[in-house]
Design a protein around this motif. Structure first.
Motif, PDB file in Angstrom:
ATOM      1  N   VAL A   1      49.358 -15.158  44.298  1.00 49.06           N
ATOM      2  CA  VAL A   1      50.589 -15.631  44.647  1.00 49.06           C
ATOM      3  C   VAL A   1      50.312 -16.487  46.137  1.00 49.06           C
ATOM      4  CG1 VAL A   1      52.849 -14.750  45.906  1.00 49.06           C
ATOM      5  CG2 VAL A   1      51.698 -13.461  43.738  1.00 49.06           C
ATOM      6  N   SER A   2      49.519 -15.787  46.963  1.00 50.52           N
ATOM      7  CA  SER A   2      49.526 -16.677  48.301  1.00 50.52           C
ATOM      8  C   SER A   2      48.175 -16.030  49.111  1.00 50.52           C
ATOM      9  CB  SER A   2      50.849 -16.480  49.070  1.00 50.52           C
ATOM     10  OG  SER A   2      50.414 -17.038  50.380  1.00 50.52           O
ATOM     11  N   ALA A   3      47.707 -16.774  49.866  1.00 48.92           N
ATOM     12  CA  ALA A   3      46.645 -16.366  50.704  1.00 48.92           C
ATOM     13  C   ALA A   3      46.725 -17.103  52.063  1.00 48.92           C
ATOM     14  CB  ALA A   3      45.357 -16.584  50.113  1.00 48.92           C
ATOM     15  N   ILE A   4      45.929 -16.514  52.965  1.00 52.35           N
ATOM     16  CA  ILE A   4      45.934 -17.154  54.244  1.00 52.35           C
ATOM     17  C   ILE A   4      44.508 -17.109  54.871  1.00 52.35           C
ATOM     18  CG2 ILE A   4      46.513 -14.761  55.499  1.00 52.35           C
ATOM     19  CD1 ILE A   4      47.987 -16.873  57.306  1.00 52.35           C
ATOM     20  N   SER A   5      44.000 -17.781  55.251  1.00 53.07           N
ATOM     21  CA  SER A   5      42.465 -17.983  55.778  1.00 53.07           C
ATOM     22  C   SER A   5      42.196 -17.144  56.840  1.00 53.07           C
ATOM     23  CB  SER A   5      42.197 -19.402  55.747  1.00 53.07           C
ATOM     24  OG  SER A   5      42.517 -19.858  57.061  1.00 53.07           O
ATOM     25  N   TRP A   6      41.125 -16.847  57.253  1.00 48.48           N
ATOM     26  CA  TRP A   6      40.630 -16.204  58.369  1.00 48.48           C
ATOM     27  C   TRP A   6      40.522 -16.792  59.593  1.00 48.48           C
ATOM     28  CZ3 TRP A   6      35.878 -16.756  60.893  1.00 48.48           C
ATOM     29  CH2 TRP A   6      35.088 -17.512  60.087  1.00 48.48           C
ATOM     30  N   SER A   7      40.118 -18.143  59.735  1.00 48.46           N
ATOM     31  CA  SER A   7      39.625 -18.791  60.496  1.00 48.46           C
ATOM     32  C   SER A   7      40.580 -19.650  61.195  1.00 48.46           C
ATOM     33  CB  SER A   7      38.331 -19.842  60.373  1.00 48.46           C
ATOM     34  OG  SER A   7      39.015 -20.664  59.101  1.00 48.46           O
ATOM     35  N   ARG A   8      41.432 -20.410  60.350  1.00 52.66           N
ATOM     36  CA  ARG A   8      42.487 -21.384  61.114  1.00 52.66           C
ATOM     37  C   ARG A   8      44.110 -20.805  60.748  1.00 52.66           C
ATOM     38  NH1 ARG A   8      39.643 -27.116  60.671  1.00 52.66           N
ATOM     39  NH2 ARG A   8      37.744 -26.795  61.949  1.00 52.66           N
ATOM     40  N   GLY A   9      43.894 -19.703  59.751  1.00 51.85           N
ATOM     41  CA  GLY A   9      45.290 -19.378  59.448  1.00 51.85           C
ATOM     42  C   GLY A   9      46.040 -20.347  58.143  1.00 51.85           C
ATOM     43  N   ARG A  10      45.086 -20.957  57.379  1.00 46.35           N
ATOM     44  CA  ARG A  10      45.608 -21.780  56.516  1.00 46.35           C
ATOM     45  C   ARG A  10      46.243 -21.224  55.475  1.00 46.35           C
ATOM     46  NH1 ARG A  10      42.165 -27.060  54.914  1.00 46.35           N
ATOM     47  NH2 ARG A  10      43.963 -27.458  54.068  1.00 46.35           N
ATOM     48  N   THR A  11      47.344 -21.740  54.845  1.00 45.07           N
ATOM     49  CA  THR A  11      48.055 -20.668  53.903  1.00 45.07           C
ATOM     50  C   THR A  11      47.876 -21.601  52.422  1.00 45.07           C
ATOM     51  OG1 THR A  11      50.174 -22.001  54.271  1.00 45.07           O
ATOM     52  CG2 THR A  11      49.550 -20.009  55.498  1.00 45.07           C
ATOM     53  N   TYR A  12      48.064 -20.627  51.596  1.00 43.44           N
ATOM     54  CA  TYR A  12      48.073 -21.113  50.035  1.00 43.44           C
ATOM     55  C   TYR A  12      48.877 -20.402  49.104  1.00 43.44           C
ATOM     56  CZ  TYR A  12      43.383 -22.659  51.872  1.00 43.44           C
ATOM     57  OH  TYR A  12      42.458 -23.174  52.845  1.00 43.44           O
ATOM     58  N   TYR A  13      49.522 -21.245  48.177  1.00 38.89           N
ATOM     59  CA  TYR A  13      50.456 -20.522  47.458  1.00 38.89           C
ATOM     60  C   TYR A  13      50.578 -21.205  45.952  1.00 38.89           C
ATOM     61  CZ  TYR A  13      52.989 -19.780  51.901  1.00 38.89           C
ATOM     62  OH  TYR A  13      53.019 -19.459  53.098  1.00 38.89           O
ATOM     63  N   THR A  14      50.847 -20.249  45.128  1.00 38.78           N
ATOM     64  CA  THR A  14      51.015 -20.414  43.730  1.00 38.78           C
ATOM     65  C   THR A  14      52.355 -21.499  43.842  1.00 38.78           C
ATOM     66  OG1 THR A  14      50.953 -19.957  41.419  1.00 38.78           O
ATOM     67  CG2 THR A  14      52.322 -18.681  42.669  1.00 38.78           C
ATOM     68  N   ASP A  15      52.229 -22.510  42.761  1.00 43.41           N
ATOM     69  CA  ASP A  15      53.171 -23.517  42.664  1.00 43.41           C
ATOM     70  C   ASP A  15      54.639 -22.721  42.499  1.00 43.41           C
ATOM     71  OD1 ASP A  15      51.547 -25.995  40.762  1.00 43.41           O
ATOM     72  OD2 ASP A  15      51.668 -25.541  42.908  1.00 43.41           O
ATOM     73  N   SER A  16      54.955 -21.672  41.839  1.00 45.09           N
ATOM     74  CA  SER A  16      55.894 -21.159  41.606  1.00 45.09           C
ATOM     75  C   SER A  16      56.627 -20.689  42.597  1.00 45.09           C
ATOM     76  CB  SER A  16      55.858 -20.118  40.435  1.00 45.09           C
ATOM     77  OG  SER A  16      54.985 -18.948  40.768  1.00 45.09           O
ATOM     78  N   VAL A  17      56.076 -20.296  43.652  1.00 40.38           N
ATOM     79  CA  VAL A  17      56.581 -19.641  45.023  1.00 40.38           C
ATOM     80  C   VAL A  17      56.767 -20.588  46.206  1.00 40.38           C
ATOM     81  CG1 VAL A  17      55.912 -17.263  44.149  1.00 40.38           C
ATOM     82  CG2 VAL A  17      54.636 -18.484  45.772  1.00 40.38           C
ATOM     83  N   LYS A  18      56.463 -21.752  45.928  1.00 40.69           N
ATOM     84  CA  LYS A  18      56.269 -22.647  47.082  1.00 40.69           C
ATOM     85  C   LYS A  18      57.729 -22.928  47.427  1.00 40.69           C
ATOM     86  CE  LYS A  18      51.942 -25.001  46.265  1.00 40.69           C
ATOM     87  NZ  LYS A  18      51.190 -26.275  45.919  1.00 40.69           N
ATOM     88  N   GLY A  19      57.726 -22.857  48.859  1.00 38.15           N
ATOM     89  CA  GLY A  19      59.304 -22.943  49.368  1.00 38.15           C
ATOM     90  C   GLY A  19      60.107 -21.871  49.401  1.00 38.15           C
TER      91      GLY A  19
END
Length: 124
Positions: free
Chosen positions: A48-66
Motif C-alpha cells: 500500500v505505502s511506505a516511508i523511508s527511514w533516512s529522508r522520509g520519502r514516501t511511496y504508494y501503490t497507484d490505486s491509493v495515490k491522492g
C-alpha cells in the motif's frame, strides 16, 4: 525482537476516512523504514505505502495515490496511514511492516518485522 502493533481499523462507509497507526518497540525508530500492506480475503498481501527511514520519502501503490497519506513521528515511534475517500475494494486486513535501514524493495513482502494486522471494512 521488535514488536509491531497496528491500531485504528474499523468499519467505514465508502467515501469515508480512517487513520491507521503503527508503533514499534525498537529503540531507534528513526532507523526503521516503515510500510503498510493489506490482504483481502482470498488474495495475496499487497503493498500500500511506505516511508523511508533516512529522508522520509514516501511511496504508494497507484490505486491509493491522492487518497492515502503516510507519515511518521519519530518522537513517539509511530507511523500513520491516513486513508481518505475509502472504497469497498479497500476492505482488507492492513499490516504494518518495519525493517532497519531498509533502502529498497519497499513494495515487496520481504520486510523483517510485521504486525498482526488491523481490519478495515468499507461498506458500499
Amino acid at each position: 525482537q521488535v514488536r509491531v502493533v497496528e491500531s485504528g481499523g474499523g468499519v467505514v462507509q465508502a467515501g469515508g476516512s480512517l487513520r491507521l497507526s503503527c508503533t514499534t518497540s525498537g529503540r531507534t525508530f528513526s532507523d526503521y523504514a516503515m510500510g503498510w500492506f493489506r490482504q483481502a480475503p482470498g488474495k495475496e498481501r499487497e503493498f500500500v505505502s511506505a516511508i523511508s527511514w533516512s529522508r522520509g520519502r514516501t511511496y504508494y501503490t497507484d490505486s491509493v495515490k491522492g487518497r492515502f497519506a503516510i507519515s511518521r513521528d519519530n518522537a513517539v515511534s509511530t507511523v500513520y496511514l491516513q486513508m481518505n475517500n475509502l472504497k469497498p475494494e479497500g476492505t482488507a486486513v492492513y499490516y504494518c511492516a518495519a525493517e532497519k535501514f531498509k533502502n529498497s524493495d519497499y513494495d515487496k513482502v520481504g520486510w523483517y518485522y510485521w504486525g498482526q494486522g488491523t481490519q478495515v471494512t468499507v461498506s458500499s
